[in-house]
Design a protein around this motif. Sequence first.
Motif, PDB file in Angstrom:
ATOM      1  N   ASP A  42       0.808  -1.218   0.000  1.00 13.88           N
ATOM      2  CA  ASP A  42       0.000   0.000   0.000  1.00 13.88           C
ATOM      3  C   ASP A  42       0.840   1.267   0.000  1.00 13.88           C
ATOM      4  O   ASP A  42       0.300   2.364  -0.161  1.00 13.88           O
ATOM      5  N   ALA A  43       2.143   1.140   0.204  1.00 19.68           N
ATOM      6  CA  ALA A  43       3.042   2.288   0.196  1.00 19.68           C
ATOM      7  C   ALA A  43       3.359   2.692  -1.243  1.00 19.68           C
ATOM      8  O   ALA A  43       3.125   1.933  -2.192  1.00 19.68           O
ATOM      9  N   PRO A  44       3.913   3.882  -1.454  1.00 21.14           N
ATOM     10  CA  PRO A  44       4.246   4.325  -2.821  1.00 21.14           C
ATOM     11  C   PRO A  44       5.144   3.341  -3.563  1.00 21.14           C
ATOM     12  O   PRO A  44       4.982   3.147  -4.771  1.00 21.14           O
ATOM     13  N   PHE A  45       6.099   2.705  -2.866  1.00 25.15           N
ATOM     14  CA  PHE A  45       6.968   1.739  -3.530  1.00 25.15           C
ATOM     15  C   PHE A  45       6.160   0.576  -4.102  1.00 25.15           C
ATOM     16  O   PHE A  45       6.323   0.193  -5.263  1.00 25.15           O
ATOM     17  N   GLY A  46       5.274   0.002  -3.292  1.00 21.84           N
ATOM     18  CA  GLY A  46       4.454  -1.111  -3.760  1.00 21.84           C
ATOM     19  C   GLY A  46       3.546  -0.719  -4.908  1.00 21.84           C
ATOM     20  O   GLY A  46       3.374  -1.490  -5.872  1.00 21.84           O
ATOM     21  N   GLN A  47       2.972   0.472  -4.829  1.00 17.20           N
ATOM     22  CA  GLN A  47       2.090   0.939  -5.897  1.00 17.20           C
ATOM     23  C   GLN A  47       2.865   1.183  -7.194  1.00 17.20           C
ATOM     24  O   GLN A  47       2.348   0.945  -8.293  1.00 17.20           O
ATOM     25  N   LEU A  48       4.105   1.657  -7.072  1.00 13.63           N
ATOM     26  CA  LEU A  48       4.946   1.851  -8.261  1.00 13.63           C
ATOM     27  C   LEU A  48       5.282   0.508  -8.907  1.00 13.63           C
ATOM     28  O   LEU A  48       5.224   0.366 -10.143  1.00 13.63           O
ATOM     29  N   ILE A  49       5.629  -0.491  -8.085  1.00 14.26           N
ATOM     30  CA  ILE A  49       5.931  -1.821  -8.620  1.00 14.26           C
ATOM     31  C   ILE A  49       4.693  -2.403  -9.308  1.00 14.26           C
ATOM     32  O   ILE A  49       4.788  -3.011 -10.388  1.00 14.26           O
ATOM     33  N   ARG A  50       3.531  -2.232  -8.713  1.00 13.82           N
ATOM     34  CA  ARG A  50       2.288  -2.724  -9.327  1.00 13.82           C
ATOM     35  C   ARG A  50       2.070  -2.063 -10.690  1.00 13.82           C
ATOM     36  O   ARG A  50       1.681  -2.715 -11.660  1.00 13.82           O
ATOM     37  N   TYR A  51       2.307  -0.775 -10.760  1.00 12.11           N
ATOM     38  CA  TYR A  51       2.094  -0.050 -12.024  1.00 12.11           C
ATOM     39  C   TYR A  51       3.082  -0.527 -13.099  1.00 12.11           C
ATOM     40  O   TYR A  51       2.683  -0.753 -14.256  1.00 12.11           O
ATOM     41  N   LEU A  52       4.346  -0.708 -12.714  1.00 15.11           N
ATOM     42  CA  LEU A  52       5.370  -1.092 -13.694  1.00 15.11           C
ATOM     43  C   LEU A  52       5.213  -2.533 -14.159  1.00 15.11           C
ATOM     44  O   LEU A  52       5.644  -2.881 -15.257  1.00 15.11           O
ATOM     45  N   THR A  53       4.616  -3.388 -13.324  1.00 17.91           N
ATOM     46  CA  THR A  53       4.483  -4.810 -13.669  1.00 17.91           C
ATOM     47  C   THR A  53       3.050  -5.198 -14.014  1.00 17.91           C
ATOM     48  O   THR A  53       2.734  -6.390 -14.051  1.00 17.91           O
ATOM     49  N   ALA A  54       2.204  -4.215 -14.280  1.00 24.59           N
ATOM     50  CA  ALA A  54       0.796  -4.480 -14.616  1.00 24.59           C
ATOM     51  C   ALA A  54       0.125  -5.330 -13.527  1.00 24.59           C
ATOM     52  O   ALA A  54      -0.601  -6.281 -13.823  1.00 24.59           O
ATOM     53  N   ASN A  55       0.392  -4.981 -12.281  1.00 25.40           N
ATOM     54  CA  ASN A  55      -0.245  -5.615 -11.107  1.00 25.40           C
ATOM     55  C   ASN A  55       0.122  -7.088 -10.935  1.00 25.40           C
ATOM     56  O   ASN A  55      -0.639  -7.860 -10.331  1.00 25.40           O
ATOM     57  N   ARG A  56       1.275  -7.491 -11.405  1.00 26.17           N
ATOM     58  CA  ARG A  56       1.697  -8.893 -11.238  1.00 26.17           C
ATOM     59  C   ARG A  56       2.240  -9.145  -9.839  1.00 26.17           C
ATOM     60  O   ARG A  56       2.218 -10.281  -9.354  1.00 26.17           O
ATOM     61  N   PHE A  57       2.759  -8.122  -9.208  1.00 27.07           N
ATOM     62  CA  PHE A  57       3.293  -8.266  -7.862  1.00 27.07           C
ATOM     63  C   PHE A  57       2.469  -7.435  -6.882  1.00 27.07           C
ATOM     64  O   PHE A  57       1.781  -6.492  -7.272  1.00 27.07           O
ATOM     65  N   PHE A  58       2.580  -7.780  -5.590  1.00 27.59           N
ATOM     66  CA  PHE A  58       1.835  -7.103  -4.534  1.00 27.59           C
ATOM     67  C   PHE A  58       0.342  -7.066  -4.868  1.00 27.59           C
ATOM     68  O   PHE A  58      -0.287  -6.009  -4.899  1.00 27.59           O
ATOM     69  N   LYS A  59      -0.209  -8.242  -5.110  1.00 27.58           N
ATOM     70  CA  LYS A  59      -1.615  -8.327  -5.504  1.00 27.58           C
ATOM     71  C   LYS A  59      -2.545  -8.096  -4.313  1.00 27.58           C
ATOM     72  O   LYS A  59      -2.220  -8.416  -3.173  1.00 27.58           O
ATOM     73  N   TYR A  60      -3.732  -7.566  -4.631  1.00 25.45           N
ATOM     74  CA  TYR A  60      -4.815  -7.445  -3.658  1.00 25.45           C
ATOM     75  C   TYR A  60      -5.650  -8.723  -3.692  1.00 25.45           C
ATOM     76  O   TYR A  60      -5.583  -9.498  -4.673  1.00 25.45           O
ATOM     77  N   PRO A  61      -6.452  -8.981  -2.646  1.00 26.71           N
ATOM     78  CA  PRO A  61      -7.259 -10.215  -2.629  1.00 26.71           C
ATOM     79  C   PRO A  61      -8.107 -10.394  -3.879  1.00 26.71           C
ATOM     80  O   PRO A  61      -8.271 -11.518  -4.368  1.00 26.71           O
ATOM     81  N   GLU A  62      -8.669  -9.305  -4.411  1.00 28.00           N
ATOM     82  CA  GLU A  62      -9.535  -9.403  -5.584  1.00 28.00           C
ATOM     83  C   GLU A  62      -8.783  -9.865  -6.828  1.00 28.00           C
ATOM     84  O   GLU A  62      -9.393 -10.283  -7.819  1.00 28.00           O
ATOM     85  N   GLU A  63      -7.445  -9.779  -6.798  1.00 25.40           N
ATOM     86  CA  GLU A  63      -6.633 -10.160  -7.952  1.00 25.40           C
ATOM     87  C   GLU A  63      -6.052 -11.564  -7.837  1.00 25.40           C
ATOM     88  O   GLU A  63      -5.406 -12.044  -8.765  1.00 25.40           O
ATOM     89  N   GLU A  64      -6.283 -12.217  -6.688  1.00 29.64           N
ATOM     90  CA  GLU A  64      -5.788 -13.579  -6.500  1.00 29.64           C
ATOM     91  C   GLU A  64      -6.684 -14.573  -7.240  1.00 29.64           C
ATOM     92  O   GLU A  64      -7.897 -14.375  -7.352  1.00 29.64           O
ATOM     93  N   PRO A  65      -6.110 -15.677  -7.762  1.00 29.67           N
ATOM     94  CA  PRO A  65      -6.912 -16.656  -8.526  1.00 29.67           C
ATOM     95  C   PRO A  65      -8.031 -17.293  -7.714  1.00 29.67           C
ATOM     96  O   PRO A  65      -9.077 -17.640  -8.264  1.00 29.67           O
ATOM     97  N   ASP A  66      -7.826 -17.436  -6.411  1.00 25.27           N
ATOM     98  CA  ASP A  66      -8.827 -18.117  -5.593  1.00 25.27           C
ATOM     99  C   ASP A  66      -9.840 -17.152  -4.963  1.00 25.27           C
ATOM    100  O   ASP A  66     -10.612 -17.539  -4.096  1.00 25.27           O
ATOM    101  N   PHE A  67      -9.841 -15.881  -5.409  1.00 27.76           N
ATOM    102  CA  PHE A  67     -10.764 -14.916  -4.828  1.00 27.76           C
ATOM    103  C   PHE A  67     -12.201 -15.234  -5.228  1.00 27.76           C
ATOM    104  O   PHE A  67     -12.497 -15.456  -6.401  1.00 27.76           O
ATOM    105  N   GLN A  68     -13.087 -15.260  -4.240  1.00 32.67           N
ATOM    106  CA  GLN A  68     -14.505 -15.470  -4.473  1.00 32.67           C
ATOM    107  C   GLN A  68     -15.230 -14.136  -4.339  1.00 32.67           C
ATOM    108  O   GLN A  68     -15.330 -13.590  -3.244  1.00 32.67           O
TER     109      GLN A  68
END
Length: 594
Positions: free
Chosen positions: A7-33
């Motif tokens: 949730d910090a700026p570093f994590g959000q920057l990594i998410r942006y650069l990797t198209a959300n492949r890293f530091f995923k939120y629960p809604e982005e996990e494969p097993d999310f219901q």
Amino acid sequence: MKNLVRDAPFGQLIRYLTANRFFKYPEEEPDFQCPTSYTRSQTPSSHSSRPSSGEFANKGKQEESQGSSTVQVNESDIEKIAEGPITSQKVKTRPLPYTGDGSHQDAELALEKAESRPIAPVKTGDGTILVDWYSTDDPDNPQNWSQKKKFWTAFLMDLYTFVVYCSSSIYVSSQALVMTRFGVHEFKASLGLALYVLGYGIGPLIFSPLSEVPRFGRNIPYITTFVLFTILALPTSLVDNLGGLLVLRFLLGFFGSPCLASGGASMGDIYSPLYLPYPVAFWVSAAFAAPALGPLISGFAVYAENWRWSQWEVLWMAGPVFLLFFFFLPETSSSNILFNRAARLRKVSGNEKIRTQSEIERQGVELRTEIIEAIWKPLEITFKDPAILFVNIYTALIYGIYYSYFEVFPLVYPPMYGFNVGETGLVFVCIIVGCFISMAIYFSYLHFYLIPDVRRNGMRPQEFRLRPALIACFGPTIGLFLFAWLANPSIHWMGTVVGCTLYAVSVYIIMQCIFIYVPMSYPQYAASLFAGNDFFRSLFAFGSVLFSRSMYLYLGVGKGISLLAGLSVMGIIGMWLLYFYGSKLRSRSKFAVS
């Protein structure tokens, strides 16, 4: 820790650069219901898509029978849901009533202690689903964070605020050497302090309102400006002409400014109203004590080395704090958190009618218009609401007097008592002492009087929070007169220090009361109102740095300070009028919340 970094700026920057492949939120996990309330058929139906009054009543009875505290929905809100589409109004909850037996907690604490219950999102007549927290103890809700995470976030804000405010006055020790190096008089040399103060007064008018725009949140304005502040500290330490130094000092203040207004709003994001005064008190102490520590931090170093030393210290303070911000500062704006959650839910469910309340309210509004409205809001409220106008003018006066000390101390302690630059900086320790004394007084008031009173009687009108200021407002006047007429070589220098300490004690309590009063009346505009207040304070402080030395030289220290003491009497009258008539003024305001 992983979620904190995500949730910090570093994590959000990594998410942006990797198209959300890293530091995923629960809604982005494969097993999310995805909750069924966000995936049901979107055909508008007044019976199937919206709960009826009877369903709400039955639900309330069931929860009552379980003996647990619940958040109830107003009947008027139920009727609005049953009648048709809701496009610009959010269903509001009514806090739990106070029983008066002294054993209950305030509404927020009751919610936190209650067992977890799912929260069903509101569905409008056209099938739009308003995104909300998943449950009453949703960990993404800043109000539900652990005490350690809340403390860490507040601590970072305090550090940030301290660095920016300390960087203003840290220049004072270099002022005499700047005069010698560039061959200028006191007025031009003092611009290094004055322009910095002006910069951090203008900056919040732009950056703080942006933090209330859901798509930005708090962290984007914080981190983008703080990185510029840190970078600019380097050329400020190396510049070798007065014009460049003054421009860079202004830019430092400008880009360091967001925390000076939005910091209080960030505290309100994570703490319940009952206990909010505690973290705000530490934030105010960081803001109030830091300018007093600046001359002390740089005084002996500048005296031993050169004028640049104070600016190098700005870089050494800002660099580590920026790294902590970049890696470990979570987003606190619930509007921004829900805004991003809505986007993730739309993607995972395929339902394009999932929206946040803020998206519906701003539908069809261009980003440029949204930004302009956010920037104009603090000034509009200030000039249309007499209570806020008085609060801003009064805090501007007492804050400007505080900054005039940086000009009067060199006229008192070196010539009258033979202090050198470092020893003159030590006199500012009395401000720190006053800050600690006032914190002890104010915390005792909170612990032994205010919080027990709220538990017995519920939340009183906002003016009730001004009670300590009714006594404290006499302090600035008395303290200033003591300093004015005890500043004499025939009288020991401790007499003036007592006057400064009394001034610091009373001003701290006044500002603490005001910084709680304003956001309670205007919670949705908290950052904007702090920005407006900061602008007024900084504008007067900017002027006082420039005119106070000439005033003291022409009138004398005694008469000059006495003039300011006489002006502070208006604050006494205004504070008592605000206490008795503030509620009437708020009732006439279209912005305030009753």
